[in-house]
Motif scaffolding. Sequence first.
Motif, mmCIF file in Angstrom:
data_model
loop_
_atom_site.group_PDB
_atom_site.id
_atom_site.type_symbol
_atom_site.label_atom_id
_atom_site.label_comp_id
_atom_site.label_asym_id
_atom_site.label_seq_id
_atom_site.Cartn_x
_atom_site.Cartn_y
_atom_site.Cartn_z
ATOM 1 N N PRO A 368 0.804 -1.226 0.000
ATOM 2 C CA PRO A 368 0.000 0.000 0.000
ATOM 3 C C PRO A 368 0.841 1.281 0.000
ATOM 4 C CG PRO A 368 -0.798 -1.560 1.649
ATOM 5 C CD PRO A 368 0.533 -2.057 1.188
ATOM 6 N N LYS A 369 2.106 1.174 0.347
ATOM 7 C CA LYS A 369 2.981 2.341 0.425
ATOM 8 C C LYS A 369 3.887 2.480 -0.808
ATOM 9 C CE LYS A 369 3.125 1.784 5.461
ATOM 10 N NZ LYS A 369 2.100 2.819 5.723
ATOM 11 N N ALA A 370 3.731 1.574 -1.775
ATOM 12 C CA ALA A 370 4.586 1.612 -2.967
ATOM 13 C C ALA A 370 4.282 2.844 -3.816
ATOM 14 C CB ALA A 370 4.384 0.343 -3.796
ATOM 15 N N VAL A 371 5.323 3.409 -4.416
ATOM 16 C CA VAL A 371 5.153 4.572 -5.283
ATOM 17 C C VAL A 371 4.447 4.153 -6.567
ATOM 18 C CG1 VAL A 371 7.198 5.717 -4.343
ATOM 19 C CG2 VAL A 371 7.420 4.255 -6.365
ATOM 20 N N GLY A 372 3.698 5.062 -7.149
ATOM 21 C CA GLY A 372 3.074 4.781 -8.432
ATOM 22 C C GLY A 372 4.094 4.822 -9.553
ATOM 23 N N LYS A 373 3.785 4.187 -10.674
ATOM 24 C CA LYS A 373 4.716 4.183 -11.805
ATOM 25 C C LYS A 373 3.940 4.275 -13.114
ATOM 26 C CE LYS A 373 5.178 -0.886 -12.208
ATOM 27 N NZ LYS A 373 6.097 -2.034 -12.096
ATOM 28 N N THR A 374 4.544 4.914 -14.091
ATOM 29 C CA THR A 374 3.960 5.017 -15.420
ATOM 30 C C THR A 374 4.994 4.580 -16.447
ATOM 31 O OG1 THR A 374 4.646 7.337 -15.591
ATOM 32 C CG2 THR A 374 2.419 6.909 -14.788
ATOM 33 N N LEU A 375 4.532 3.925 -17.491
ATOM 34 C CA LEU A 375 5.444 3.436 -18.523
ATOM 35 C C LEU A 375 6.029 4.609 -19.304
ATOM 36 C CD1 LEU A 375 6.649 0.956 -19.983
ATOM 37 C CD2 LEU A 375 4.691 1.086 -21.564
ATOM 38 N N PHE A 376 7.344 4.637 -19.382
ATOM 39 C CA PHE A 376 8.050 5.662 -20.147
ATOM 40 C C PHE A 376 8.524 5.118 -21.495
ATOM 41 C CE2 PHE A 376 12.226 7.579 -21.234
ATOM 42 C CZ PHE A 376 11.791 8.867 -21.509
ATOM 43 N N LEU A 377 9.060 3.904 -21.488
ATOM 44 C CA LEU A 377 9.633 3.341 -22.715
ATOM 45 C C LEU A 377 9.573 1.818 -22.669
ATOM 46 C CD1 LEU A 377 11.349 3.457 -25.343
ATOM 47 C CD2 LEU A 377 13.384 3.614 -23.889
ATOM 48 N N ASP A 378 9.020 1.224 -23.708
ATOM 49 C CA ASP A 378 9.064 -0.229 -23.885
ATOM 50 C C ASP A 378 10.240 -0.523 -24.813
ATOM 51 O OD1 ASP A 378 8.735 -2.915 -24.594
ATOM 52 O OD2 ASP A 378 6.547 -2.801 -24.452
ATOM 53 N N ILE A 379 11.374 -0.843 -24.216
ATOM 54 C CA ILE A 379 12.601 -1.052 -24.992
ATOM 55 C C ILE A 379 12.444 -2.217 -25.960
ATOM 56 C CG2 ILE A 379 15.050 -1.620 -24.874
ATOM 57 C CD1 ILE A 379 15.148 -0.291 -22.152
ATOM 58 N N ALA A 380 11.882 -3.323 -25.476
ATOM 59 C CA ALA A 380 11.743 -4.507 -26.328
ATOM 60 C C ALA A 380 10.911 -4.193 -27.562
ATOM 61 C CB ALA A 380 11.128 -5.651 -25.536
ATOM 62 N N ALA A 381 9.840 -3.425 -27.382
ATOM 63 C CA ALA A 381 8.988 -3.082 -28.519
ATOM 64 C C ALA A 381 9.737 -2.194 -29.508
ATOM 65 C CB ALA A 381 7.723 -2.385 -28.031
ATOM 66 N N LYS A 382 10.508 -1.231 -29.000
ATOM 67 C CA LYS A 382 11.274 -0.357 -29.885
ATOM 68 C C LYS A 382 12.332 -1.133 -30.661
ATOM 69 C CE LYS A 382 9.398 3.679 -29.138
ATOM 70 N NZ LYS A 382 8.735 4.445 -30.227
ATOM 71 N N LEU A 383 13.002 -2.050 -29.999
ATOM 72 C CA LEU A 383 14.027 -2.842 -30.691
ATOM 73 C C LEU A 383 13.396 -3.766 -31.718
ATOM 74 C CD1 LEU A 383 16.532 -3.727 -27.809
ATOM 75 C CD2 LEU A 383 16.538 -1.789 -29.378
ATOM 76 N N ALA A 384 12.246 -4.331 -31.368
ATOM 77 C CA ALA A 384 11.536 -5.178 -32.333
ATOM 78 C C ALA A 384 11.103 -4.356 -33.544
ATOM 79 C CB ALA A 384 10.330 -5.826 -31.666
ATOM 80 N N ALA A 386 12.664 -1.986 -34.776
ATOM 81 C CA ALA A 386 13.857 -1.710 -35.582
ATOM 82 C C ALA A 386 14.367 -2.963 -36.282
ATOM 83 C CB ALA A 386 14.955 -1.119 -34.713
ATOM 84 N N GLY A 387 13.640 -4.063 -36.136
ATOM 85 C CA GLY A 387 14.003 -5.281 -36.855
ATOM 86 C C GLY A 387 14.705 -6.346 -36.049
ATOM 87 N N LEU A 388 14.940 -6.113 -34.755
ATOM 88 C CA LEU A 388 15.580 -7.145 -33.939
ATOM 89 C C LEU A 388 14.550 -8.202 -33.557
ATOM 90 C CD1 LEU A 388 17.583 -4.658 -33.579
ATOM 91 C CD2 LEU A 388 18.207 -5.737 -31.407
ATOM 92 N N THR A 389 14.925 -9.452 -33.652
ATOM 93 C CA THR A 389 14.060 -10.526 -33.196
ATOM 94 C C THR A 389 14.153 -10.642 -31.681
ATOM 95 O OG1 THR A 389 15.756 -12.252 -33.317
ATOM 96 C CG2 THR A 389 14.521 -11.762 -35.346
ATOM 97 N N ALA A 390 13.234 -11.383 -31.078
ATOM 98 C CA ALA A 390 13.240 -11.568 -29.627
ATOM 99 C C ALA A 390 14.510 -12.257 -29.166
ATOM 100 C CB ALA A 390 12.017 -12.373 -29.199
ATOM 101 N N GLU A 391 15.128 -13.059 -30.049
ATOM 102 C CA GLU A 391 16.383 -13.727 -29.699
ATOM 103 C C GLU A 391 17.579 -12.792 -29.813
ATOM 104 O OE1 GLU A 391 13.594 -16.869 -31.402
ATOM 105 O OE2 GLU A 391 14.254 -14.857 -31.974
#
Length: 457
Positions: A368-384, A386-391
């Motif tokens: 209950p005391k944890a700070v809130g968080k918002t997504l800033f950047l999905d690195i995996a999605a950006k790399l994908a 750009a053509g990088l595969t998950a591997e």
Amino acid sequence: MTSTLRLGKTMVATAIALGAFVTMPAQAIDLIAIGKLPGTMSDYSGQSALLENGVRGDLLGGIGSGLAWAGGNTFLALPDRGPNAVAWNASVDNTTSYVPRFHTLHLNLVPVPDASTGLPFTLLPTLVGTTLLYSHERLNYGGSIAGYRAEPANNRHSRHYFSGRSDNFDPATTSADARDARLDPEGIRVSRNGRFVYVSDEYGPYLYEFDRESGERVRAIKLPAKLAIAHKASLGADEISGNSAGRVANKGMEGLAISPDGRMLFGLVQSPLIEDGGDGGRVNRIVAIDLETERVHQYAYDNYLSDKAKAYNSSELLALNEHELLVLERDGKGLGDDSKAVVKRVYKIDLAGAQDVSHVSGEDALLPKAVGKTLFLDIAAKLAGAGLTAEQIPAKLEGMAFGEDIVVDGVVKHTLYVANDNDFIATTPGGRSNPNQWFVFTFTQADLGGSAFVNRP
């Protein structure tokens, strides 16, 4: 449209030599460059002798564990405790007498398209120097195993080097003992005046201050006693079974940030403490340390991702301003063990008004005391994208740093550098090349959701 860089004359000259300035579409957070250094290179440590496992002591690997901007195109790159993927002795988790160090790099970001990546900028990394970490006072070392001494061979009077080997400790003290020689560095930041570096460690956990030029430790910053464990062991499994409170073995102080004014350090414990749920639990601790008074506050961070129905460990912190931070969360999948990367994300948090949890324990009480968080950047999605595969997406993206601003068509773009820890493994089990890599993203004030951004090395 043209792209220009607010950089030194040398980098501009390099850009001109390589070609012309290039166009770059104005949009949200973008991946603009990827830079690499081979995982087979030697560093400048002079530690060319073979380690216990037969790996060279000067192998340039793992240097994405931590990344710090030092101004201009200069960055400091931090490897962890050394190469331990090659088995030699299970009693020390195959760790070696590798001497912890940091490297000085030039990461030259040039506004010329990179044919190898298809990205609009070229990143040219150059190794400039290597600095070994040591103590003026004698440290606690272990004994000999299979004829190999735990104490580094290059020790001499008033220069006692730290070591990655897990048996370098005094068994009569807790893991908070700053005289122990074992060191597993994970985060690095530069002091406001540029003279010192701060390094976070997983063994203690510790936060140490080192002289940037010499590598000598000048201060051990006192952390809350509850982060330490009472019973140390050279085997991580024995530390886990032998303790009921404190940090989880090999998951101590991971991420590290420094406020732009240089007054505060923020450290991130990679896994929940044992009493807070342990590895696999939801609530990590962030410690905020006033560097002048060493007064410490603790905050709770919930690493659970509802879209994955799973809690993930966190690897890095980076300060936007005096109270807002970026947090890197990731799985351990991807390039490294030939698996498929899924989660590599950066979240934004604000510690202003957050509740201090220094005297709170247990997941149920902390959540209950944890700070809130918002997504800033999905690195995996950006790399994908750009053509990088998950591997091909590195499994251990761990280091983050801001760099110099660039100007694209008159628009100021901030830069974010993300580094991978290749675990000193130049080639994966499946035969894929696994170099040291840096990924450069750009963002603008509009991407910060109203947060102030103070960009200082």
